[in-house]
Motif scaffolding. Structure first.
Motif, short mmCIF file in Angstrom:
data_model
loop_
_atom_site.label_atom_id
_atom_site.label_comp_id
_atom_site.label_asym_id
_atom_site.label_seq_id
_atom_site.Cartn_x
_atom_site.Cartn_y
_atom_site.Cartn_z
N ILE A 52 12.79 -16.26 -9.22
CA ILE A 52 11.51 -15.71 -8.74
C ILE A 52 11.74 -14.47 -7.87
CG2 ILE A 52 9.54 -16.17 -7.20
CD1 ILE A 52 9.67 -19.10 -8.18
N VAL A 53 12.69 -14.56 -6.96
CA VAL A 53 12.97 -13.44 -6.05
C VAL A 53 13.45 -12.22 -6.84
CG1 VAL A 53 14.44 -12.63 -4.17
CG2 VAL A 53 13.37 -14.89 -4.04
N HIS A 54 14.36 -12.43 -7.79
CA HIS A 54 14.85 -11.31 -8.62
C HIS A 54 13.74 -10.73 -9.48
CE1 HIS A 54 19.18 -13.07 -8.31
NE2 HIS A 54 18.91 -12.26 -7.32
N LEU A 55 12.91 -11.61 -10.04
CA LEU A 55 11.79 -11.14 -10.87
C LEU A 55 10.84 -10.27 -10.06
CD1 LEU A 55 10.44 -13.92 -13.28
CD2 LEU A 55 11.00 -11.55 -13.83
N ALA A 56 10.53 -10.69 -8.84
CA ALA A 56 9.62 -9.92 -8.00
C ALA A 56 10.14 -8.50 -7.80
CB ALA A 56 9.43 -10.62 -6.65
N GLU A 57 11.44 -8.38 -7.53
CA GLU A 57 12.04 -7.06 -7.32
C GLU A 57 11.96 -6.21 -8.58
OE1 GLU A 57 16.19 -5.02 -5.70
OE2 GLU A 57 16.03 -7.21 -5.89
N GLU A 58 12.25 -6.81 -9.74
CA GLU A 58 12.22 -6.06 -10.99
C GLU A 58 10.80 -5.66 -11.38
OE1 GLU A 58 14.80 -4.90 -12.28
OE2 GLU A 58 16.33 -6.12 -11.33
N THR A 74 0.82 -1.22 0.00
CA THR A 74 0.00 0.00 0.00
C THR A 74 0.85 1.27 0.00
OG1 THR A 74 -0.14 -0.09 2.42
CG2 THR A 74 -1.94 -1.12 1.18
N SER A 75 2.17 1.11 -0.11
CA SER A 75 3.04 2.28 -0.08
C SER A 75 4.31 2.00 -0.87
CB SER A 75 3.41 2.63 1.37
OG SER A 75 4.50 3.53 1.41
N ARG A 76 4.90 3.07 -1.45
CA ARG A 76 6.17 2.93 -2.16
C ARG A 76 7.28 2.50 -1.20
NH1 ARG A 76 8.16 4.86 -7.01
NH2 ARG A 76 6.19 5.90 -7.43
N ASP A 77 7.07 2.76 0.10
CA ASP A 77 8.08 2.43 1.11
C ASP A 77 7.85 1.03 1.70
OD1 ASP A 77 9.28 4.98 0.87
OD2 ASP A 77 7.71 5.83 2.16
N TYR A 78 7.39 0.10 0.89
CA TYR A 78 7.15 -1.26 1.38
C TYR A 78 8.47 -1.93 1.78
CZ TYR A 78 8.87 -3.00 -3.12
OH TYR A 78 9.67 -3.29 -4.19
N ASP A 79 8.36 -2.98 2.59
CA ASP A 79 9.54 -3.69 3.10
C ASP A 79 9.94 -4.78 2.09
OD1 ASP A 79 11.44 -5.19 4.44
OD2 ASP A 79 10.41 -5.09 6.37
N LEU A 80 10.89 -4.47 1.23
CA LEU A 80 11.30 -5.41 0.18
C LEU A 80 11.89 -6.68 0.77
CD1 LEU A 80 11.92 -6.18 -2.78
CD2 LEU A 80 14.07 -4.90 -2.55
N SER A 107 -0.19 2.50 -4.31
CA SER A 107 -1.22 2.74 -3.29
C SER A 107 -2.08 1.52 -3.02
CB SER A 107 -2.12 3.92 -3.73
OG SER A 107 -2.77 3.60 -4.96
N ASP A 108 -2.25 0.66 -4.02
CA ASP A 108 -3.03 -0.57 -3.84
C ASP A 108 -2.52 -1.59 -4.84
OD1 ASP A 108 -4.83 -2.54 -3.30
OD2 ASP A 108 -6.62 -1.45 -3.95
N LEU A 109 -1.47 -2.27 -4.44
CA LEU A 109 -0.77 -3.16 -5.37
C LEU A 109 -0.66 -4.55 -4.75
CD1 LEU A 109 2.46 -2.21 -7.31
CD2 LEU A 109 2.36 -4.36 -6.07
N SER A 110 -0.78 -5.57 -5.59
CA SER A 110 -0.60 -6.93 -5.09
C SER A 110 0.30 -7.71 -6.04
CB SER A 110 -1.95 -7.65 -4.93
OG SER A 110 -2.52 -7.92 -6.19
N LEU A 111 1.15 -8.53 -5.43
CA LEU A 111 2.03 -9.41 -6.20
C LEU A 111 1.62 -10.85 -5.87
CD1 LEU A 111 4.48 -9.30 -8.14
CD2 LEU A 111 5.93 -9.70 -6.14
N ASN A 112 1.41 -11.65 -6.90
CA ASN A 112 0.91 -13.01 -6.72
C ASN A 112 1.78 -14.00 -7.49
OD1 ASN A 112 -1.91 -12.24 -5.50
ND2 ASN A 112 -1.68 -10.99 -7.35
N LEU A 113 2.01 -15.16 -6.88
CA LEU A 113 2.73 -16.23 -7.54
C LEU A 113 1.86 -17.48 -7.52
CD1 LEU A 113 5.52 -17.04 -8.78
CD2 LEU A 113 6.11 -17.94 -6.52
N HIS A 114 1.73 -18.13 -8.66
CA HIS A 114 0.92 -19.34 -8.78
C HIS A 114 1.80 -20.47 -9.30
CE1 HIS A 114 -2.49 -16.75 -8.14
NE2 HIS A 114 -2.19 -16.04 -9.22
N PHE A 115 1.86 -21.56 -8.54
CA PHE A 115 2.69 -22.71 -8.90
C PHE A 115 1.82 -23.94 -9.07
CE2 PHE A 115 5.09 -26.41 -6.99
CZ PHE A 115 5.77 -26.73 -8.15
N SER A 116 1.88 -24.56 -10.25
CA SER A 116 1.11 -25.78 -10.52
C SER A 116 1.97 -27.00 -10.22
CB SER A 116 0.65 -25.81 -11.98
OG SER A 116 0.12 -27.08 -12.30
#
Length: 359
Positions: free
Chosen positions: A277-283, A247-253, A292-301
């Motif tokens: 995966i970890v590097h991709l998430a950061e990029e 919810t903020s640009r100052d999120y805890d990476l 302000s309202d962002l979500s990151l999701n990972l789906h593994f089959s």
């Protein structure tokens, strides 16, 4: 043959079944799949009143199972049920386990009942065990005897409650082979199972149950190849998901990365894949414009090993895949290098960037 309307079952405040409606036709083989604890076994037990429904109706060939005047024991004789735990009489021989029902409940003579029992033991491949006791049998053999015992009552409907769940994996195939043989006899069967390939191959119709309802139903080709609903798709492909809200640009990476690594470790993803995966998430987060309202999701089959990362953010449409949109495109190049494919959409006020990660 069986008509169920608006069936519900409550255990106190716990709602196990709610508004279940289904028609089961004569000769159909219905398999019921779904996560544990979603009412599959309870539904099966309601069909022959081992559990009394809280509401709704069950009709078998026009006879209401819940009507006060119905002879429930007689109607039950038309339905055989095979349980997870065999339920054989340990003090009786295999042959006696098969003959006790026909003799006591149907009034058959011992000779007639024994002849039929031996035919059924031959059907399930256990003629040589006729005079053995249950404790002398393997788990798979006990379950085959339990099936033969059901068949001794000459039921028109067979109910199977996860018939292989208590078995060693090496014994599962022998029980499934017997059920396949029964299927060729045209007996109506309703089978709760976690054996997906078995369900795919034997069923005339598959029910996917979730949260106490029949969430989706259809022929096996539809359910296993092209499920129409998201929960069915996730179950069939055994999709495991990770979600992180920002919810903020100052999120805890670093907290995000540790949480993501824990998910990868839990599902035993290779170290190299975890690092990607970890590097991709950061990029991916680095090329966003609105936090302000962002979500990151990972789906593994678990079924096919596919990995998908999806980033959703509020705001005006911003397609990072278009040339000239990003001031610094180095991050986008790194993302492209680690992705098999990338897709951007704008839907319901959200920017959605979906990546298929290289394995």
């Amino acid at each position: 043959m069986i008509t169920v309307r608006n069936l519900s079952k409550h255990f106190g405040d716990l709602v196990v079944l709610r508004d279940v409606t289904i028609d089961i036709r004569k000769g159909e083989i219905i398999t019921i799949i779904g996560p544990s604890g979603t009412g599959k076994s309870t539904f099966l037990r309601c069909l022959n009143l081992l559990e009394i429904p809280t509401g709704g109706s069950i009709t078998i060939d026009g006879i209401s199972l819940l009507a006060k005047k119905t002879n429930v024991p007689k109607l039950r004789q038309r339905m055989g049920m095979v349980f997870q735990s065999f339920n054989l009489y340990s003090h009786l021989s295999v042959l006696e386990n098969l003959t006790i029902g026909p003799i006591k409940l149907q009034g058959k003579g011992r000779r007639e009942a024994s002849k039929k029992a031996l035919e059924l033991l031959k059907l399930v491949g256990l003629t040589e065990k006729a005079y053995s006791f249950p404790d002398e049998l393997s788990g798979g053999q006990k379950q085959r005897v339990a099936i033969a015992r059901c068949m001794a009552m000459e039921p028109e409907i067979l109910l199977f409650d996860e018939p292989t769940s208590a078995l060693d994996p090496t014994m599962v195939s022998e029980v499934l082979a017997v059920i396949r043989r029964l299927a060729r006899e045209g007996i109506t069967m309703v089978i709760v199972t976690h054996e997906m390939e078995f369900a795919r191959n034997i069923s005339s119709r598959v029910l996917y149950m979730d949260e106490g309802i029949i969430y989706e139903e259809g022929p096996p080709e539809q359910i296993f190849e092209k499920p129409q609903k998201e929960k069915t798709r996730a179950f069939i492909h055994r999709i495991r998901s990770w979600h992180y809200a920002i919810t903020s640009r100052d999120y805890d990476l670093y907290h995000l990365q540790a949480d993501l690594e824990a998910f990868c470790d839990k599902h035993m993803l290779p170290r190299k894949i975890k690092e990607i995966i970890v590097h991709l998430a950061e990029e991916v987060l680095g090329i966003q414009s609105d936090y302000s309202d962002l979500s990151l999701n990972l789906h593994f089959s678990e079924k096919d090993g596919n990995l998908q990362m999806v980033c959703e953010s509020e705001g005006a449409p911003v397609n990072p895949l278009e040339e000239g949109v990003l001031e610094d495109e180095i991050g986008l190049r790194l993302i492209r290098a680690r992705s098999e494919s990338m897709h951007y959409t704008y839907k319901n006020g959200k920017n959605i960037l979906a990546l298929k990660i290289k394995g």
